[in-house]
Design a protein around this motif. Structure first.
Motif, PDB file in Angstrom:
ATOM      1  N   LEU A  73       9.428  -1.798   5.907  1.00 52.65           N
ATOM      2  CA  LEU A  73       8.323  -2.837   5.823  1.00 52.65           C
ATOM      3  C   LEU A  73       7.825  -2.945   4.248  1.00 52.65           C
ATOM      4  O   LEU A  73       6.920  -3.612   3.794  1.00 52.65           O
ATOM      5  CB  LEU A  73       7.220  -1.741   6.363  1.00 52.65           C
TER       6      LEU A  73
ATOM      7  N   THR B 171       9.637  -2.954  18.357  1.00 46.83           N
ATOM      8  CA  THR B 171       9.019  -2.509  17.402  1.00 46.83           C
ATOM      9  C   THR B 171       9.080  -0.976  17.633  1.00 46.83           C
ATOM     10  O   THR B 171       8.724  -0.381  18.704  1.00 46.83           O
ATOM     11  CB  THR B 171       7.566  -2.962  17.330  1.00 46.83           C
TER      12      THR B 171
ATOM     13  N   LEU C  19      -2.438   0.815   8.697  1.00 48.86           N
ATOM     14  CA  LEU C  19      -2.597  -0.012   7.826  1.00 48.86           C
ATOM     15  C   LEU C  19      -3.418  -1.361   8.261  1.00 48.86           C
ATOM     16  O   LEU C  19      -3.772  -2.221   7.471  1.00 48.86           O
ATOM     17  CB  LEU C  19      -1.076  -0.604   7.287  1.00 48.86           C
ATOM     18  N   ASP C  20      -3.945  -1.329   9.536  1.00 52.62           N
ATOM     19  CA  ASP C  20      -4.606  -2.205  10.198  1.00 52.62           C
ATOM     20  C   ASP C  20      -3.720  -3.618   9.997  1.00 52.62           C
ATOM     21  O   ASP C  20      -4.314  -4.790   9.545  1.00 52.62           O
ATOM     22  CB  ASP C  20      -6.061  -2.604   9.464  1.00 52.62           C
ATOM     23  N   LEU C  21      -2.566  -3.569  10.205  1.00 51.61           N
ATOM     24  CA  LEU C  21      -1.858  -4.821  10.281  1.00 51.61           C
ATOM     25  C   LEU C  21      -1.585  -5.074  11.748  1.00 51.61           C
ATOM     26  O   LEU C  21      -1.698  -4.327  12.444  1.00 51.61           O
ATOM     27  CB  LEU C  21      -0.505  -4.500   9.717  1.00 51.61           C
ATOM     28  N   PRO C  22      -1.322  -6.473  11.780  1.00 51.31           N
ATOM     29  CA  PRO C  22      -1.256  -6.581  13.511  1.00 51.31           C
ATOM     30  C   PRO C  22       0.077  -5.912  13.972  1.00 51.31           C
ATOM     31  O   PRO C  22       0.802  -5.795  13.465  1.00 51.31           O
ATOM     32  CB  PRO C  22      -0.898  -8.245  13.319  1.00 51.31           C
ATOM     33  N   LEU C  23      -0.272  -5.587  15.363  1.00 51.55           N
ATOM     34  CA  LEU C  23       0.689  -4.565  15.953  1.00 51.55           C
ATOM     35  C   LEU C  23       1.968  -5.487  16.306  1.00 51.55           C
ATOM     36  O   LEU C  23       1.978  -6.709  16.538  1.00 51.55           O
ATOM     37  CB  LEU C  23       0.009  -4.004  16.984  1.00 51.55           C
ATOM     38  N   GLY C  24       2.989  -4.946  16.481  1.00 48.36           N
ATOM     39  CA  GLY C  24       4.263  -5.279  16.798  1.00 48.36           C
ATOM     40  C   GLY C  24       4.542  -5.545  18.347  1.00 48.36           C
ATOM     41  O   GLY C  24       4.042  -4.701  18.895  1.00 48.36           O
TER      42      GLY C  24
ATOM     43  N   PRO D 114       0.698  -1.081   0.131  1.00 48.88           N
ATOM     44  CA  PRO D 114       0.044   0.052   0.032  1.00 48.88           C
ATOM     45  C   PRO D 114       0.880   1.231  -0.089  1.00 48.88           C
ATOM     46  O   PRO D 114       2.288   1.380   0.181  1.00 48.88           O
ATOM     47  CB  PRO D 114      -0.795   0.092   1.438  1.00 48.88           C
TER      48      PRO D 114
ATOM     49  N   ARG E  58       1.724   0.114  11.030  1.00 46.21           N
ATOM     50  CA  ARG E  58       1.074  -0.963  11.129  1.00 46.21           C
ATOM     51  C   ARG E  58      -0.322  -0.682  11.582  1.00 46.21           C
ATOM     52  O   ARG E  58      -1.193  -1.169  11.096  1.00 46.21           O
ATOM     53  CB  ARG E  58       1.990  -2.117  12.337  1.00 46.21           C
TER      54      ARG E  58
ATOM     55  N   ALA F  37      11.090   3.652   8.749  1.00 47.49           N
ATOM     56  CA  ALA F  37      10.444   2.352   8.950  1.00 47.49           C
ATOM     57  C   ALA F  37       9.721   1.833   7.878  1.00 47.49           C
ATOM     58  O   ALA F  37       9.549   0.708   7.536  1.00 47.49           O
ATOM     59  CB  ALA F  37       9.516   2.526  10.205  1.00 47.49           C
ATOM     60  N   ALA F  38       9.143   2.830   6.973  1.00 48.78           N
ATOM     61  CA  ALA F  38       8.428   2.520   5.814  1.00 48.78           C
ATOM     62  C   ALA F  38       9.163   1.541   4.911  1.00 48.78           C
ATOM     63  O   ALA F  38       8.948   0.468   4.404  1.00 48.78           O
ATOM     64  CB  ALA F  38       7.709   3.736   5.177  1.00 48.78           C
TER      65      ALA F  38
ATOM     66  N   GLU G 128       7.493   2.175  13.039  1.00 49.38           N
ATOM     67  CA  GLU G 128       6.815   0.854  12.478  1.00 49.38           C
ATOM     68  C   GLU G 128       5.334   0.739  12.874  1.00 49.38           C
ATOM     69  O   GLU G 128       4.566   0.208  12.312  1.00 49.38           O
ATOM     70  CB  GLU G 128       7.709  -0.252  12.738  1.00 49.38           C
TER      71      GLU G 128
END
Lengths: 390, 390
Positions: free
Chosen positions: B29, B292, B303-308, B8, B300, B25-26, B296
């Motif tokens: 990822l 994390t 972007l609704d990714l699981p958190l670190g 994305p 996350r 950080a991007a 980052e």
């Protein structure tokens, strides 16, 4: 030439993932990293603010690129030797310099020099263009089959290297075909190694050296798939020997920046396999696993700044290379991997996905080696997704 | 809209150091970070590959910027509320959203809402434009002098906040001058705090929360100069209470991304001071000090990714802000700092040096808090160089 705060500009020739990760480190240091990239789609070209598109094989491009850089360094070893010398003559500060970098471009020269320095190497010889097959037969009579055939120039990630089990019609045609196309060839004994190690060191112009813990590298089909830091169960004396050998080599060869020494661990000790004078795949673990990443260290070294602490950040760090599979939608597999292991670190290189292509790496660290290896392996395997049928 | 691998594009409004560090950080990822920056000289604009120059106060610029972004997030709180709503209406995915962000722009609204949620806050009141001095006198009669006068809108790093010891000719003129220029004012009791803490949490759209260790922040002249993680000697129950309070706030306010809650630790417990819905100065230590980084984590979350994993990487991490001194040649002081302490990490923001301006930060970590603090302090002081005469 300098920007606010008198920060220098470092030029890096080559826009691959090494330049991309060096760029991340440069941002923190406040150093401007300018990248010479063959294409705007290259890994580092996608993220850099100061990217010049050009060819590392064009002296004009190289000289135009170097203008305004305080120092020029390299993401790969493919700049032609004569261009390196021309840059040097034109007053460009190249680190590493032409003499050192030339060794990484010519495996025969490298072996001869290493042997001359008393460094332990596999038996080797140049394959003469006249009667090459007879020469290989006689080399194998002494060292035994299989033997390792190598192109003297070019080659990486298993390219330019062939293991010959014997001389038959197929292998004879390979040798003669290569020579007919003008390749210079050399042959080496096939070393019955226990495992492969890598010793990564940095050297600065004023001669400071710094060594990272010695790692074990695991290869599949000539490609590094896993790096374990430190190499499990490695004898302390052997680890010191590997670090000392790499530091000595860096000094004797006048390396500035990073030097990665790939080694074979055998029953009778260490043998030097290959050298690389840049950040190296065997050092990607340092981003999370060491106090100073290899990318920051390379920048510090080429800028003649004092080198950073190489101490490990955890008892074990494992890096697994992420290879492309058949499904290019890597991102959709992020969710599962991140949910499964919130502590694993994923690094993508911005490359389009092709089966078997290195498109990133993952890093895990912790106290329990088996667990750390399993975590890194799981993340890399899952992100790869489906693989082509064997 | 997506690039190779279906990664994305995140848009970040604002080109300051938070966007710069988010950009680092991007890269790892593999996420493309596009930056809207007021100037090409801003911290993130200097390093980003996809920088759009424009104003966060122009709706046209914001909408043009958002086009093609999968999600838009923010490096600061200064986007006007009506533009936030217009973007939202136009279908731009803003994280955090207009409702949440509005609270960080209006200190009075924020206090009213927090009080409504039962969150412990200092006593506060709006200062009426009619008879403000009489109001302040009567407020101070209850809470005692000094009182804290705040501009309801704007203000950061100590700007827009005045501690009034009493009402005299000077302070009366200040109040009346501000009101005459159209400022809305509020007053708060001056809390006799032991120290200041900060609780940093992340929340994702699907409601996952993650809390970092609670830190102590040390301020000088309203500017944070040092952050210690974890807050030394903080009672476990109080630490849990601070984390719980921040997680609950994030949930109740519908925050997506990071939420930093600045807290006063008093004799009788915790009071909420300020909120920020973005990566925060009190979380810079996480780059090296947590598994994390907050940057980052913010990516996350939006972007609704699981958190670190937020686990600390060392027993103590100390971050010291690097302020500009009178000598702009910061780089020449690198050598000494790096030689003196090979393990300290320096982060520069690419800003021109002005006395007192935040131009970077340094981080040290280890087991011995006194030693770690001294190392961070030494590096920051030395890099600052000469300071203006008091």
């Amino acid at each position: 030439m300098k920007d606010a705060g008198n920060f220098p500009i470092v030029g890096m020739v080559g826009g691959g993932q090494l330049a991309r990760m060096t760029y991340q480190a440069a941002i923190g240091l406040g150093v401007s990293l300018r990248v010479l990239s063959a294409s705007g789609d290259d890994s580092a070209a996608l993220v850099g603010a100061d990217v010049r598109i050009g060819s590392h094989e064009s002296l004009d491009d190289l000289l135009a690129f170097a203008k305004g850089c305080d120092v020029v360094t390299f993401d790969h070893e493919h700049v032609p030797g004569e261009h390196m010398l021309s840059m040097w003559t034109a007053g460009v500060v190249c680190r590493p310099g032409p003499d050192a970098l030339a060794l990484t471009q010519n495996k025969l020269l490298m072996r001869e020099l290493l042997t001359g320095l008393g460094m332990p190497c596999p038996r080797f010889a140049e394959v003469p263009a006249a009667a090459p097959l007879r020469f290989l037969e006689s080399f194998a009579e002494e060292s035994g089959w299989p033997v390792v055939l190598k192109a003297v120039r070019g080659g990486y990630d298993g390219k330019g290297v062939w293991v010959l089990d014997t001389l038959n019609r197929e292998t004879a045609e390979l040798v003669q075909g290569l020579l007919a196309r003008g390749a210079e060839l050399m042959v080496e004994e096939h070393v019955p190694f226990r495992r492969e190690l890598a010793a990564l060191v940095a050297r600065s112009p004023h001669g400071q050296g710094a060594a990272y813990p010695v790692v074990e590298t695991v290869q599949q089909d000539g490609i590094c798939v896993e790096v374990i830091s430190p190499a499990p169960g490695l004898d302390d004396a052997l680890a010191l020997r590997a670090q000392g050998l790499a530091l000595e080599l860096a000094d004797r060869l006048g390396v500035v920046g990073l030097l990665a020494v790939e080694l074979f661990e055998t029953e009778s000790g260490l043998l030097v396999n290959e050298l690389a004078m840049r950040p190296h795949n065997s050092g990607h673990w340092t981003i999370e696993g060491a106090r100073t990443s290899q990318f920051e260290q390379h920048l510090r070294a080429v800028l003649d700044l004092p080198l950073g602490d190489t101490a490990p950040a955890a008892p074990y760090t494992v890096m697994a290379n992420l290879l492309g599979g058949t499904d290019p939608d890597v991102y959709s597999r992020y969710v599962h991997v991140m949910a499964h292991d919130p502590a694993v670190k994923v690094h993508f290189y911005g490359k389009s996905v092709r089966p078997g292509r290195k498109i990133g790496h993952v890093t895990a660290l912790g106290h329990d080696l088996d667990e750390v290896r399993a975590r890194a392996r799981y993340a890399a395997d899952h992100l790869r997704g489906p693989v082509p049928d064997a």
